[in-house]
Design an enzyme around this catalytic site. Structure first.
Site, PDB file in Angstrom:
ATOM      1  CB  SER A  32      -0.903   0.012   1.236  1.00 35.38           C
ATOM      2  OG  SER A  32      -0.117   0.043   2.421  1.00 35.38           O
ATOM      3  CB  THR A 164     -40.507  25.946  -7.441  1.00 37.42           C
ATOM      4  OG1 THR A 164     -41.692  26.361  -8.127  1.00 37.42           O
ATOM      5  CG2 THR A 164     -40.248  26.876  -6.260  1.00 37.42           C
ATOM      6  CG  HIS A 165     -41.591  22.155  -9.701  1.00 31.63           C
ATOM      7  ND1 HIS A 165     -41.537  20.863  -9.231  1.00 31.63           N
ATOM      8  CD2 HIS A 165     -42.337  22.853  -8.811  1.00 31.63           C
ATOM      9  CE1 HIS A 165     -42.254  20.777  -8.114  1.00 31.63           C
ATOM     10  NE2 HIS A 165     -42.735  21.970  -7.836  1.00 31.63           N
ATOM     11  CB  SER A 286     -16.529  23.417 -30.083  1.00 37.71           C
ATOM     12  OG  SER A 286     -16.741  22.391 -31.037  1.00 37.71           O
ATOM     13  CE  LYS A 292     -21.298  25.089 -27.767  1.00 40.02           C
ATOM     14  NZ  LYS A 292     -21.209  23.625 -27.774  1.00 40.02           N
ATOM     15  CG  ASN A 294     -18.431  24.172 -24.866  1.00 38.65           C
ATOM     16  OD1 ASN A 294     -19.514  24.612 -25.261  1.00 38.65           O
ATOM     17  ND2 ASN A 294     -17.611  23.493 -25.641  1.00 38.65           N
ATOM     18  CD  GLU A 299     -20.251  21.233 -19.451  1.00 38.34           C
ATOM     19  OE1 GLU A 299     -21.185  21.737 -20.086  1.00 38.34           O
ATOM     20  OE2 GLU A 299     -19.276  20.680 -20.004  1.00 38.34           O
ATOM     21  CE1 TYR A 326      -5.743  -2.064  10.192  1.00 36.74           C
ATOM     22  CE2 TYR A 326      -4.773  -4.215   9.753  1.00 36.74           C
ATOM     23  CZ  TYR A 326      -5.024  -2.911   9.371  1.00 36.74           C
ATOM     24  OH  TYR A 326      -4.531  -2.450   8.181  1.00 36.74           O
ATOM     25  CD  GLN A 331      -2.798  -2.557   2.374  1.00 37.49           C
ATOM     26  OE1 GLN A 331      -2.104  -3.105   3.205  1.00 37.49           O
ATOM     27  NE2 GLN A 331      -2.841  -2.938   1.100  1.00 37.49           N
ATOM     28  CE  LYS A 334      -3.772   3.445   4.744  1.00 36.95           C
ATOM     29  NZ  LYS A 334      -4.702   2.847   5.735  1.00 36.95           N
TER      30      LYS A 334
END
Length: 470
Positions: A32, A164-165, A286, A292, A294, A299, A326, A331, A334
């Protein structure tokens, strides 16, 4: 493939009862060190403090302590200067450092592990490391909130449709909406603080699982390492990973908040909405469409937050069937939590850059506040103030909306005569309830969207942020 018949050398740090060492595949599979070598600084810090406590307990002498500390400091420098040879055959960060220490300090180094196990060692290291990383994320969260506050202060009275919505609902201000983002992050900040409080417990001295027979002053050791408390049960101390789960949960909630904020930024920057223009330094073009621009960084944050959720699920699945104490499965914890930490810190910082460079299209936001029958609720409130029961007012306004839409009009475009056909309670003073620029000023209770109230919340938030630095 030909398989070697050569006997593998056993690990010198634990191989006394073994006749042959692990196979190449087993060594590779179990190593590890590529992940947990990130713990090197806290591992060395813990070992220095532990050596000092062993000296106090008369387990080692002053000469041993001096050799151990000098050796550990030399190793620390080697790692920082990228001169340290990490050996996967030694499995992890702890044994790599211990093996190198034996080369430097000789017999004295072999006394360092007295009364200590890798079980309580890694539990201690991980807590120390995560508490440092939490502090870093708290700072980055504060920085992002400052960026939000700055934009909110500039636009505290800018008219904006509330949704809303994803349908136009009621008028708000841009400052009010941005302060909603601020509130999300404030809860995230408080969750991290709470997580750190429960994490601030030292397992060291629990040894493998049953505690140690040596006279270790655990409270003094905790003080040396900066822990507020010591663990009360050695079995729980070495097998507990609640603190990792809790941090992963907090980070996944941060991820959800960042994703929602980015979703709105992406929508608002589209030509259909045209509420925002983003800075060039957080956008891309693009390869085929020259026009474009973007919102790729927003995103990528939105998409990347899925990792924080996946990492939480991975950790929950990892721990759910493990008996005390343990188990080597731990291991794997992490890789999950380090990934979430790295992503969270980077995305918080990047979103701050996105928000710093945003340019609101004030006119377009205002135009859209005169669409969608946006003051219909205010008209219902008007009728309530004229002593009409709210449910009746709701029905009356619904009919007014239907009539306006049949004429392809907004309700504020209807004349008083048209409105009075639905209720004789409506008089000339209704105009103040139909203009979104006027109606938002009435919502001045705590938490409301009135510009005066938004300004109060911004000023209060600024004071709160300042206190964090004290």
């Amino acid at each position: 493939k030909l398989m070697t018949t050569m006997k593998k050398k056993v690990n010198p740090l634990w191989g006394g009862r073994f006749k042959i060492g692990a196979s190449d595949l087993a060594q590779s599979f179990s190593s590890s060190v590529d992940v947990d070598k990130n713990l090197f600084e806290v591992d060395i810090k813990g070992s220095v403090a532990y050596a000092e406590i062993l000296k106090e307990a008369k387990v080692i002498n002053a000469k041993d302590l001096s050799k151990i500390k000098k050796g550990l400091n030399k190793i620390l420098l080697e790692i920082r200067e990228d001169r340290f040879n990490w050996d996967p055959a030694l499995e992890d960060v702890h044994m790599n450092i211990e093996s190198r220490l034996a080369e430097i300090a000789g017999a004295s180094a072999k006394k360092l592990h007295t009364g200590r196990s890798r079980n309580d060692q890694v539990a201690t290291d991980l807590r120390l490391f995560l508490m440092i990383r939490i502090d870093e994320i708290l700072q980055t969260t504060t920085s992002l909130q400052k960026s939000i506050l700055e934009q909110a202060d500039k636009n505290y009275d800018v008219l904006l449709p509330g949704f809303t919505h994803l349908q136009i609902a009621q008028p708000v201000t841009l400052g009010h909406h941005l302060m909603a983002w601020y509130e999300m992050l404030s809860r995230d900040y408080s969750r991290l603080i709470d997580t750190k409080k429960r994490m601030d417990v030292m397992p060291l001295g629990s040894a493998a699982l049953s505690g140690t027979r040596f006279n270790i002053d655990r409270k003094f050791l905790a003080k040396k390492l900066g822990f507020s408390e010591i663990s009360r049960n050695s079995m729980d101390a070495v097998s507990d990973r609640d603190f990792v789960l809790e941090l992963a949960s907090s980070l996944s909630i941060i991820g959800i908040h960042l994703s929602r904020i980015c979703e709105e930024i992406i929508i608002w920057s589209s030509k259909q909405f045209d509420y925002l223009e983003l800075s060039d330094d957080v956008c891309t073009g693009s390869s085929i469409m020259p026009q474009k621009k973007n919102p790729d960084m927003a995103e990528l944050i939105r998409g990347g937050t899925s990792k924080t959720i996946a990492n939480l699920m991975g950790l929950l699945s990892l721990m759910k069937n493990l008996p005390l104490t343990y188990n080597r499965d731990m291991q794997e914890d992490k890789a999950y939590i380090f990934d979430s930490l790295d992503f969270s810190e980077n995305s918080l910082a990047l979103l701050g850059i996105v928000i710093d460079g945003m340019k609101p299209n004030v006119e377009k936001m205002k135009q859209d506040c005169f669409k969608g029958q946006i003051t219909a609720t205010d008209l219902a409130d008007y009728l309530v103030e004229k002593n009409m029961p709210f449910r009746q007012a709701h029905e009356v306004v619904g009919k007014i909306v239907a009539s306006a839409e049949s004429k392809d009009k907004q309700i504020y475009e209807l004349g008083i005569k048209d409105l009075r056909k639905f209720s004789k309670l409506i008089e000339e003073d209704v105009s103040a309830y139909l203009d979104p620029e006027i109606t938002i000023k009435s919502r001045k209770q705590t938490g409301g969207t009135a510009p005066s109230q938004v300004k109060k919340e911004i000023n209060s938030a600024k004071k709160s942020i300042l206190k964090r630095a004290l």
